[in-house]
Each structure stands twice: as C-alpha cells, then as structure tokens.
Design a protein around this motif. Structure first.
Motif, PDB file in Angstrom:
ATOM      1  N   MET A 326     -15.280   4.905   5.437  1.00  0.00           N
ATOM      2  CA  MET A 326     -14.465   3.765   5.042  1.00  0.00           C
ATOM      3  C   MET A 326     -13.260   4.200   4.209  1.00  0.00           C
ATOM      4  O   MET A 326     -12.148   3.682   4.380  1.00  0.00           O
ATOM      5  N   MET A 327     -13.475   5.170   3.323  1.00  0.00           N
ATOM      6  CA  MET A 327     -12.355   5.660   2.521  1.00  0.00           C
ATOM      7  C   MET A 327     -11.307   6.331   3.392  1.00  0.00           C
ATOM      8  O   MET A 327     -10.097   6.117   3.218  1.00  0.00           O
ATOM      9  N   LEU A 328     -11.775   7.129   4.355  1.00  0.00           N
ATOM     10  CA  LEU A 328     -10.829   7.816   5.230  1.00  0.00           C
ATOM     11  C   LEU A 328     -10.108   6.839   6.153  1.00  0.00           C
ATOM     12  O   LEU A 328      -8.926   7.021   6.457  1.00  0.00           O
ATOM     13  N   ILE A 329     -10.816   5.788   6.597  1.00  0.00           N
ATOM     14  CA  ILE A 329     -10.168   4.760   7.408  1.00  0.00           C
ATOM     15  C   ILE A 329      -9.086   4.055   6.588  1.00  0.00           C
ATOM     16  O   ILE A 329      -7.963   3.806   7.071  1.00  0.00           O
ATOM     17  N   GLY A 330      -9.413   3.736   5.339  1.00  0.00           N
ATOM     18  CA  GLY A 330      -8.416   3.110   4.482  1.00  0.00           C
ATOM     19  C   GLY A 330      -7.219   4.019   4.248  1.00  0.00           C
ATOM     20  O   GLY A 330      -6.059   3.576   4.311  1.00  0.00           O
ATOM     21  N   LEU A 331      -7.492   5.293   3.989  1.00  0.00           N
ATOM     22  CA  LEU A 331      -6.402   6.244   3.804  1.00  0.00           C
ATOM     23  C   LEU A 331      -5.573   6.374   5.081  1.00  0.00           C
ATOM     24  O   LEU A 331      -4.340   6.447   5.039  1.00  0.00           O
ATOM     25  N   GLY A 332      -6.276   6.395   6.232  1.00  0.00           N
ATOM     26  CA  GLY A 332      -5.561   6.472   7.508  1.00  0.00           C
ATOM     27  C   GLY A 332      -4.683   5.259   7.737  1.00  0.00           C
ATOM     28  O   GLY A 332      -3.571   5.383   8.267  1.00  0.00           O
ATOM     29  N   ALA A 333      -5.159   4.065   7.338  1.00  0.00           N
ATOM     30  CA  ALA A 333      -4.352   2.850   7.498  1.00  0.00           C
ATOM     31  C   ALA A 333      -3.092   2.926   6.646  1.00  0.00           C
ATOM     32  O   ALA A 333      -1.990   2.568   7.100  1.00  0.00           O
ATOM     33  N   VAL A 334      -3.239   3.413   5.419  1.00  0.00           N
ATOM     34  CA  VAL A 334      -2.064   3.554   4.550  1.00  0.00           C
ATOM     35  C   VAL A 334      -1.070   4.545   5.134  1.00  0.00           C
ATOM     36  O   VAL A 334       0.145   4.300   5.178  1.00  0.00           O
ATOM     37  N   LEU A 335      -1.594   5.690   5.606  1.00  0.00           N
ATOM     38  CA  LEU A 335      -0.711   6.694   6.198  1.00  0.00           C
ATOM     39  C   LEU A 335      -0.040   6.165   7.457  1.00  0.00           C
ATOM     40  O   LEU A 335       1.136   6.466   7.728  1.00  0.00           O
ATOM     41  N   THR A 336      -0.781   5.361   8.243  1.00  0.00           N
ATOM     42  CA  THR A 336      -0.193   4.780   9.455  1.00  0.00           C
ATOM     43  C   THR A 336       0.979   3.876   9.112  1.00  0.00           C
ATOM     44  O   THR A 336       2.037   3.932   9.739  1.00  0.00           O
ATOM     45  N   VAL A 337       0.784   3.030   8.111  1.00  0.00           N
ATOM     46  CA  VAL A 337       1.871   2.137   7.690  1.00  0.00           C
ATOM     47  C   VAL A 337       3.071   2.944   7.204  1.00  0.00           C
ATOM     48  O   VAL A 337       4.229   2.649   7.562  1.00  0.00           O
ATOM     49  N   LEU A 338       2.820   3.974   6.405  1.00  0.00           N
ATOM     50  CA  LEU A 338       3.917   4.792   5.883  1.00  0.00           C
ATOM     51  C   LEU A 338       4.662   5.514   7.000  1.00  0.00           C
ATOM     52  O   LEU A 338       5.906   5.527   7.041  1.00  0.00           O
ATOM     53  N   LEU A 339       3.886   6.123   7.924  1.00  0.00           N
ATOM     54  CA  LEU A 339       4.529   6.837   9.030  1.00  0.00           C
ATOM     55  C   LEU A 339       5.278   5.885   9.947  1.00  0.00           C
ATOM     56  O   LEU A 339       6.386   6.201  10.421  1.00  0.00           O
ATOM     57  N   ALA A 340       4.679   4.725  10.220  1.00  0.00           N
ATOM     58  CA  ALA A 340       5.340   3.753  11.087  1.00  0.00           C
ATOM     59  C   ALA A 340       6.645   3.276  10.457  1.00  0.00           C
ATOM     60  O   ALA A 340       7.677   3.141  11.139  1.00  0.00           O
ATOM     61  N   THR A 341       6.603   3.024   9.163  1.00  0.00           N
ATOM     62  CA  THR A 341       7.822   2.604   8.462  1.00  0.00           C
ATOM     63  C   THR A 341       8.878   3.701   8.487  1.00  0.00           C
ATOM     64  O   THR A 341      10.067   3.445   8.743  1.00  0.00           O
ATOM     65  N   LEU A 342       8.450   4.915   8.236  1.00  0.00           N
ATOM     66  CA  LEU A 342       9.380   6.049   8.250  1.00  0.00           C
ATOM     67  C   LEU A 342       9.999   6.231   9.633  1.00  0.00           C
ATOM     68  O   LEU A 342      11.225   6.405   9.772  1.00  0.00           O
ATOM     69  N   LEU A 343       9.159   6.185  10.676  1.00  0.00           N
ATOM     70  CA  LEU A 343       9.679   6.329  12.036  1.00  0.00           C
ATOM     71  C   LEU A 343      10.627   5.192  12.387  1.00  0.00           C
ATOM     72  O   LEU A 343      11.659   5.395  13.038  1.00  0.00           O
ATOM     73  N   HIS A 344      10.253   3.972  11.956  1.00  0.00           N
ATOM     74  CA  HIS A 344      11.092   2.825  12.308  1.00  0.00           C
ATOM     75  C   HIS A 344      12.495   2.958  11.719  1.00  0.00           C
ATOM     76  O   HIS A 344      13.499   2.826  12.441  1.00  0.00           O
ATOM     77  N   TYR A 345      12.571   3.238  10.418  1.00  0.00           N
ATOM     78  CA  TYR A 345      13.881   3.263   9.772  1.00  0.00           C
ATOM     79  C   TYR A 345      14.637   4.574   9.993  1.00  0.00           C
ATOM     80  O   TYR A 345      15.862   4.581  10.054  1.00  0.00           O
ATOM     81  N   ALA A 346      13.906   5.684  10.138  1.00  0.00           N
ATOM     82  CA  ALA A 346      14.576   6.970  10.294  1.00  0.00           C
ATOM     83  C   ALA A 346      14.961   7.261  11.738  1.00  0.00           C
ATOM     84  O   ALA A 346      15.911   8.003  11.990  1.00  0.00           O
ATOM     85  N   VAL A 347      14.265   6.665  12.718  1.00  0.00           N
ATOM     86  CA  VAL A 347      14.508   7.019  14.122  1.00  0.00           C
ATOM     87  C   VAL A 347      14.815   5.774  14.954  1.00  0.00           C
ATOM     88  O   VAL A 347      15.927   5.619  15.490  1.00  0.00           O
ATOM     89  N   PHE A 348      13.853   4.873  15.075  1.00  0.00           N
ATOM     90  CA  PHE A 348      13.986   3.821  16.083  1.00  0.00           C
ATOM     91  C   PHE A 348      15.018   2.757  15.697  1.00  0.00           C
ATOM     92  O   PHE A 348      15.696   2.207  16.580  1.00  0.00           O
ATOM     93  N   ALA A 349      15.147   2.454  14.436  1.00  0.00           N
ATOM     94  CA  ALA A 349      16.196   1.512  14.041  1.00  0.00           C
ATOM     95  C   ALA A 349      17.576   2.073  14.376  1.00  0.00           C
ATOM     96  O   ALA A 349      18.465   1.356  14.856  1.00  0.00           O
ATOM     97  N   ARG A 350      17.770   3.349  14.148  1.00  0.00           N
ATOM     98  CA  ARG A 350      19.055   3.986  14.469  1.00  0.00           C
ATOM     99  C   ARG A 350      19.281   4.045  15.974  1.00  0.00           C
ATOM    100  O   ARG A 350      20.395   3.855  16.471  1.00  0.00           O
ATOM    101  N   LEU A 351      18.180   4.299  16.734  1.00  0.00           N
ATOM    102  CA  LEU A 351      18.307   4.317  18.188  1.00  0.00           C
ATOM    103  C   LEU A 351      18.699   2.932  18.712  1.00  0.00           C
ATOM    104  O   LEU A 351      19.515   2.817  19.642  1.00  0.00           O
ATOM    105  N   ARG A 352      18.127   1.894  18.132  1.00  0.00           N
ATOM    106  CA  ARG A 352      18.454   0.555  18.605  1.00  0.00           C
ATOM    107  C   ARG A 352      19.908   0.191  18.270  1.00  0.00           C
ATOM    108  O   ARG A 352      20.590  -0.482  19.057  1.00  0.00           O
ATOM    109  N   ARG A 353      20.361   0.612  17.080  1.00  0.00           N
ATOM    110  CA  ARG A 353      21.775   0.370  16.748  1.00  0.00           C
ATOM    111  C   ARG A 353      22.699   1.101  17.714  1.00  0.00           C
ATOM    112  O   ARG A 353      23.713   0.550  18.180  1.00  0.00           O
TER     113      ARG A 353
END
Length: 409
Positions: A326-353
C-alpha cells in the motif's frame, strides 16, 4: 535557396481502422507509468515481505535450535539435583552401615520413607544399591525391592567404576529414557558399593513447554526398545509400535495428527539438527525441527522434535507485506502525478502549441490538407502530417525516378 523535396505517398493504400495508436501518446505514457509503478510496488512488496518473512523464519529456526539447548539445560539441572540428593544420602551413616553389613531388611526400612519423599518432591523414580566389582549386582532396588541380584552393566555405572567418581547421563530402558547418576560409596578408603538415583524424563517435555509454549516429542529407534515390554506398558489400545516403520514416539506434548512426521534416519541427524520448514494448519502456522538425542554412551538413539507456533510472527510478516504494498502504491501514485505533470508541461503542452501554430500557418497559406496513411490522434503523428503539409504541399512536386521512364514509348 532551400529546395523542398516531397515524399511520395501510396495513393491506393487503403486506410486502416483506428487502433491503439489512435490513443493520445501522453495518455499511453501515463498508462505505462502507472503499470510500471504498480509492478514495482508489487515487486517491492514481495521482496520486502520476503525479507521480513525470511527474518521471521530465521528467528523461528533460532528458537528451534534453542529448544535443543533447553533440553540439555534441563538435563544438566536434573543431574545436579540428583547429584546433590545423592551426596546427602551418601553422607548418612545409618545407610552406609546397613549397606556395609549387607542387612537388606534394615536398609530397606531406612530407605523406603526417604524414597517416598524423593519421589513426591523431586520426581526421583529409581534408587539402587549396587555391590562393588567383581560382583556388580543389584543388592537392593528401593523402588522394586522384590527384584535384585541382576548384574549391572550400564554405561553410567561403568563410568563411575572407571573414574572412581560420578557417572551420569540418560540411558534408554525398555520403554523410555531415564536420567541416571551413580557414585561410588567409600568407607575407610575402600569402595563398599555404589549408590544410584534415576528419574524418568517424561516430565522434561512438560516442563519445557510450560517455559517456552512450544510443543515437543521424543522419537526413538525401535531397535533400542523392547517391543513386548512396550506393549505391556501401553496396553493394546495405546500401543503405537506399528505406527511407523523404524521409530516410535515415546513421549509428546501434543497429539495433533501428523505433527511429528519426520521420516529420515534419526542416527543420521546432524548435531545441529534439521529444520523441517513450516506447516499451516487451519489458522495456525508452525515451524518444525528435529535434533538428535544421545544416550550416556554417545549413541544417537532418538530425536527431539520441536514444534514452534509462530502464527503471530507469520501474520506480522503478511501484514508488513500488505503495508509495504500500500505504501509503494501510494508512492507510485504520487510519482505518476508528478511525472505526468512534468511530461505535460515540459513536452506535450509545447507540442500542442507547436501543432496549433503549424496548423494556423498551413491554413493561412492555404496549403493542401496532405494525406494520412492512418487515422491517428497521436501528437507526434499529427505534427508529422502538419510538417508534410508545410514541406510537401502537392504530390505533383514529388520528383520522378528517371529509371522509371526507361523502356516506355
């Protein structure tokens, strides 16, 4: 001057139906990250739980090894008790004088009440007066006065004779072990005989269980026992002689079916014993082990079976594994949100623009829509289409291969 080179398209190639590629690349990456995090959590929980369970099992195995030492400690304590009692009896002049005079009736009259006290208070079950060598026969059995005259050739007795001091150890009788202590009796510097005390060790296991909470059993090789005497002592209903091929359970603190299930050769047991792994019965988990039992002569005649209930530790290991997951799942969820946010603003948002800018410029220049080999919602693929519109606005600009015109006309 920059020359634009068009890439040919397969005009007649049929359009493929939408597939997984029609899913957004960003979404696919997020799904992959989630899958990796869940997999890592499962693997981490399994590894962490395995480590905890291994430590629990090692602690249980150590507890099993401690049982063998507890048995030896119990034996040493009982030998000391028998030796102290023997010293007190050897110091009594009335007993010594009656024995030296070979006055059996007087000796029995003096010893019988003492023996009753020792039996009730100290669990002493055997008391012998033995004549010196070369006779070495039983002069009096206080516990069985009608039996006498048989020659004594036990290891403990031979040790007392050879050393002129105490001979002690557990010896296997016809049906069970007895712990014996023998000492020479001196008068005027001469050995007038030997005094022996003994006790059956059937109470050893009960005393050990009361201290540790574990269950114990003693197995003995049949060839060291007397089958007829065994049947007489236990009776027809309780006779367990035929339960096993070469061993018999002579004492146990548990009657759970199948608990004492060692099938190996007791004489081949290593000195540090054998851990038999765990067994789960209903809601209880047990660690099992067996350790060799030697008689006073050093022979491996039996084995001490130990059953340690480690249900609490086993449950704690499972709970630790679940908590880790459960702890690792929670940590994985946090990391997923962080990575998704990073990818969105650093890569995909720029690609869409960039995509919107290219599409706007292509529309302003009124470029042809271009041709798509596959229907797609992939961000990279859409950029490829827009780049083709910008770089290769017309299929007619595709240069022809000169070799394709040879042989025609």
């Amino acid at each position: 001057m920059v020359r634009q080179i068009a890439v040919p398209f397969e005009a007649d190639r049929p359009l493929r139906p939408p597939t997984m590629r029609s899913i957004s690349l960003e979404l696919r990456l997020i799904v992959a990250i989630v899958a990796l995090c869940v997999g890592a959590a499962l693997l981490g929980a399994r590894l962490g739980g395995g480590i905890v369970e291994q430590q629990v099992e090692e602690a249980g195995a150590s507890r099993l090894r401690g049982a063998a030492e507890a048995f030896a400690s119990q034996e040493r304590a009982e030998v000391e008790k028998l030796s102290s009692t023997l010293d007190a009896l050897l110091s009594r002049d009335d007993l010594r004088d009656a024995f030296a005079a070979r006055d059996r009736e007087r000796l029995l009259a003096l010893a019988a009440p003492l023996f009753e006290t020792m039996r009730e208070r100290d669990r002493i079950t055997h008391w012998y007066f033995i004549a010196p060598e070369p006779d070495a026969t039983v002069f009096l059995r206080v516990h069985r006065p009608e039996l006498r005259g048989d020659k004594v050739d036990r290891v403990t007795f031979r040790r007392a004779v050879e050393t002129g001091d105490v001979g002690a150890g557990k010896e296997l009788g016809r049906t069970a072990f007895a712990l014996r202590v023998v000492r020479p009796w001196m008068r005027d510097g001469k050995v007038i005989g030997y005094l022996e005390l003994a006790e059956e060790i059937d109470h050893f296991l009960g005393a050990m269980k009361s201290r540790t909470g574990d269950d114990y059993g003693i197995l003995v090789k049949k060839r060291f026992l007397d089958q007829r005497r065994w049947a007489e002592v236990l009776g027809e209903r309780s006779n367990t002689w035929n339960d096993r091929a070469d061993v018999v359970v002579v004492d146990t603190t548990t009657f759970t079916e199948g608990i004492i299930d060692y099938e190996g050769d007791l004489e081949a047991l290593p000195d540090d014993g054998v851990a038999l792994g765990e067994v789960v019965r209903e809601d209880r988990a047990y660690m099992r082990g067996i350790f060799p039992l030697r008689d006073a002569g050093g022979r491996k005649v039996g084995g001490l079976f130990v059953l340690h209930d480690f249900s609490a530790e086993h449950g704690a290991a499972r709970a630790a594994m679940l908590r880790s997951f459960m702890m690792l799942i929670g940590l994985g969820a946090v990391l997923t949100v962080l990575l998704a946010t990073l990818l969105h603003y650093a890569v995909f948002a720029r690609l869409r623009r960039l995509e919107r800018r290219l599409a706007r410029e292509a529309d302003e220049r009124q470029l042809p829509p271009g041709r798509m080999v596959e229907l797609t919602d992939d961000e990279i693929s859409r950029l490829e289409v827009l780049l083709r519109r910008a770089l290769f606005p017309s299929r007619d600009e595709v240069p022809r291969d000169p070799s394709s015109s040879r042989g025609r006309g």
